[in-house]
Design a protein around this motif. Structure first.
Motif, mmCIF file in Angstrom:
data_model
loop_
_atom_site.group_PDB
_atom_site.id
_atom_site.type_symbol
_atom_site.label_atom_id
_atom_site.label_comp_id
_atom_site.label_asym_id
_atom_site.label_seq_id
_atom_site.Cartn_x
_atom_site.Cartn_y
_atom_site.Cartn_z
ATOM 1 N N UNK A 1 -0.438 6.381 -5.952
ATOM 2 C CA UNK A 1 0.227 6.472 -4.646
ATOM 3 C C UNK A 1 -0.571 7.282 -3.627
ATOM 4 N N UNK A 2 -1.200 8.360 -4.079
ATOM 5 C CA UNK A 2 -1.976 9.178 -3.157
ATOM 6 C C UNK A 2 -3.121 8.427 -2.530
ATOM 7 N N UNK A 3 -3.831 7.658 -3.322
ATOM 8 C CA UNK A 3 -4.962 6.887 -2.783
ATOM 9 C C UNK A 3 -4.473 5.733 -1.920
ATOM 10 N N UNK A 4 -3.358 5.120 -2.299
ATOM 11 C CA UNK A 4 -2.820 4.029 -1.491
ATOM 12 C C UNK A 4 -2.424 4.519 -0.099
ATOM 13 N N UNK A 5 -1.852 5.714 -0.036
ATOM 14 C CA UNK A 5 -1.411 6.251 1.259
ATOM 15 C C UNK A 5 -2.580 6.546 2.202
ATOM 16 N N UNK A 6 -3.782 6.607 1.667
ATOM 17 C CA UNK A 6 -4.952 6.828 2.509
ATOM 18 C C UNK A 6 -5.277 5.611 3.376
ATOM 19 N N UNK A 7 -4.707 4.459 3.023
ATOM 20 C CA UNK A 7 -4.939 3.228 3.783
ATOM 21 C C UNK A 7 -3.880 3.114 4.869
ATOM 22 N N UNK A 8 -4.297 2.987 6.108
ATOM 23 C CA UNK A 8 -3.368 2.906 7.232
ATOM 24 C C UNK A 8 -2.440 1.696 7.065
ATOM 25 N N UNK A 9 -1.138 1.955 7.188
ATOM 26 C CA UNK A 9 -0.158 0.890 7.060
ATOM 27 C C UNK A 9 0.597 0.917 5.752
ATOM 28 N N UNK A 10 0.164 1.754 4.801
ATOM 29 C CA UNK A 10 0.817 1.805 3.495
ATOM 30 C C UNK A 10 1.800 2.967 3.456
ATOM 31 N N UNK A 11 3.061 2.645 3.180
ATOM 32 C CA UNK A 11 4.110 3.651 3.042
ATOM 33 C C UNK A 11 4.847 3.488 1.735
ATOM 34 N N UNK B 1 -2.004 -10.773 -2.777
ATOM 35 C CA UNK B 1 -1.481 -9.483 -2.337
ATOM 36 C C UNK B 1 -0.559 -9.647 -1.132
ATOM 37 N N UNK B 2 -0.879 -10.573 -0.251
ATOM 38 C CA UNK B 2 0.010 -10.852 0.877
ATOM 39 C C UNK B 2 1.415 -11.219 0.398
ATOM 40 N N UNK B 3 1.496 -12.043 -0.650
ATOM 41 C CA UNK B 3 2.801 -12.455 -1.161
ATOM 42 C C UNK B 3 3.629 -11.247 -1.611
ATOM 43 N N UNK B 4 2.962 -10.269 -2.192
ATOM 44 C CA UNK B 4 3.666 -9.049 -2.597
ATOM 45 C C UNK B 4 4.089 -8.250 -1.369
ATOM 46 N N UNK B 5 3.207 -8.167 -0.374
ATOM 47 C CA UNK B 5 3.494 -7.393 0.833
ATOM 48 C C UNK B 5 4.625 -7.994 1.653
ATOM 49 N N UNK B 6 4.829 -9.309 1.558
ATOM 50 C CA UNK B 6 5.912 -9.946 2.316
ATOM 51 C C UNK B 6 7.252 -9.271 2.047
ATOM 52 N N UNK C 1 -3.904 -6.043 6.410
ATOM 53 C CA UNK C 1 -3.678 -4.964 5.452
ATOM 54 C C UNK C 1 -4.084 -5.400 4.046
ATOM 55 N N UNK C 2 -3.735 -6.621 3.662
ATOM 56 C CA UNK C 2 -4.102 -7.126 2.331
ATOM 57 C C UNK C 2 -5.618 -7.120 2.152
ATOM 58 N N UNK C 3 -6.338 -7.578 3.176
ATOM 59 C CA UNK C 3 -7.803 -7.586 3.108
ATOM 60 C C UNK C 3 -8.354 -6.170 3.038
ATOM 61 N N UNK C 4 -7.754 -5.260 3.812
ATOM 62 C CA UNK C 4 -8.224 -3.869 3.806
ATOM 63 C C UNK C 4 -8.034 -3.227 2.441
ATOM 64 N N UNK C 5 -6.917 -3.535 1.790
ATOM 65 C CA UNK C 5 -6.644 -2.970 0.468
ATOM 66 C C UNK C 5 -7.625 -3.489 -0.578
ATOM 67 N N UNK C 6 -7.898 -4.799 -0.550
ATOM 68 C CA UNK C 6 -8.847 -5.362 -1.511
ATOM 69 C C UNK C 6 -10.248 -4.821 -1.248
#
Length: 254
Positions: free
Chosen positions: A95-105, A60-65, A76-81
């Motif tokens: 998208x709605x659930x992803x936005x609930x995680x701090x740092x996701x835009x 997931x980190x590779x995608x976030x890069x 953030x990657x650890x928090x998402x998993x």
């Protein structure tokens, strides 16, 4: 006289140590570039060992890069998993659930949705390459990639020609977390419209358990009864969930 741009403490290159996140990314603050070496090491591990050599959060980190070029994204990657359970469940989360995680835009959500769309397109094209019934593993892979982690029930139909080649892959109905209304005559009507000779029915169980319900079995039998007099065969009804899949034909329920 132009004012010199302020440089973060301990950083010789203002551009390389920029702390502001890109548009659509929130909650990041980074004033050093210590994460740069980590990124290169992670990329090297991926090149050498592939995805199987990496836990979900590192993949997931590779995608976030791509979405977050100047910050440490490991937390953030650890928090998402931790939040969603796995790499696949993060990528397919709404998208709605992803936005609930701090740092996701928006930038991060877009990267995730591109990955999900690419996987679905690859598995669908593999189905088109040869007769569906001779590539059952590809059918299951496509169904799971498309639906296994969806948060609501979907009813999908694979329309096949006389050679069992895929004509069309279509989601006919979307429902709630535990129910999708399916109308057998509408299923058969659509099959006639696309000149299909056979169907594979697919739906998901968001609970994760793919065990067929009595309603699933009865609905399938009704579609078979409506389709058969018109020369349309129902090869199978596959139910997918994050815990696996079930075939009504394989279970001898149809």
């Amino acid at each position: 006289m132009a004012r010199k741009k302020a440089t973060p403490e301990g950083c010789a290159d203002p551009e390389g140590c920029q702390s502001d996140p890109p548009p659509g990314v929130t909650g990041f603050s980074e004033t050093t570039s210590h994460f740069v070496g980590h990124r290169e090491r992670l990329r090297d591990r991926f090149r050498l060992g592939g995805a199987d050599a990496m836990p979900d959060y590192e993949l997931l980190e590779l995608v976030l890069f791509r979405a977050v070029p100047r910050a440490d994204v490991k937390p953030l990657a650890k928090a998402l998993v931790d939040r969603f359970g796995s790499f696949a469940e993060v990528i397919t989360a709404s998208p709605g659930r992803l936005r609930e995680v701090k740092g996701v835009g928006d930038a991060i959500i877009t990267e995730f949705k591109v990955i999900g769309a690419a996987v679905e397109r690859v598995t669908r094209e593999r189905l088109r390459a040869r007769p569906v019934l001779s590539s059952w593993s590809a059918v299951i892979a496509h169904c799971r990639a498309s639906m296994a982690y969806a948060e609501q029930e979907q009813f999908r139909i694979l329309f096949l020609d006389k050679r069992n080649q895929l004509i069309l892959d279509e989601v006919q109905q979307r429902g709630t977390v535990d129910h999708t209304p399916v109308y057998p005559r509408e299923v058969v009507k659509r099959a006639l419209e696309v000149a299909a000779s056979a169907l594979i029915l697919v739906h998901n169980h968001p609970s994760g358990d793919p065990t067929p319900s009595n309603a699933d079995i009865q609905m399938t039998k009704t579609i078979i009864d409506v389709a058969k007099p018109l020369g349309i065969e129902v090869h199978d009804h596959i139910i997918v969930g994050k815990d696996g899949h079930a075939s009504l034909k394989g279970l001898r329920l149809i």
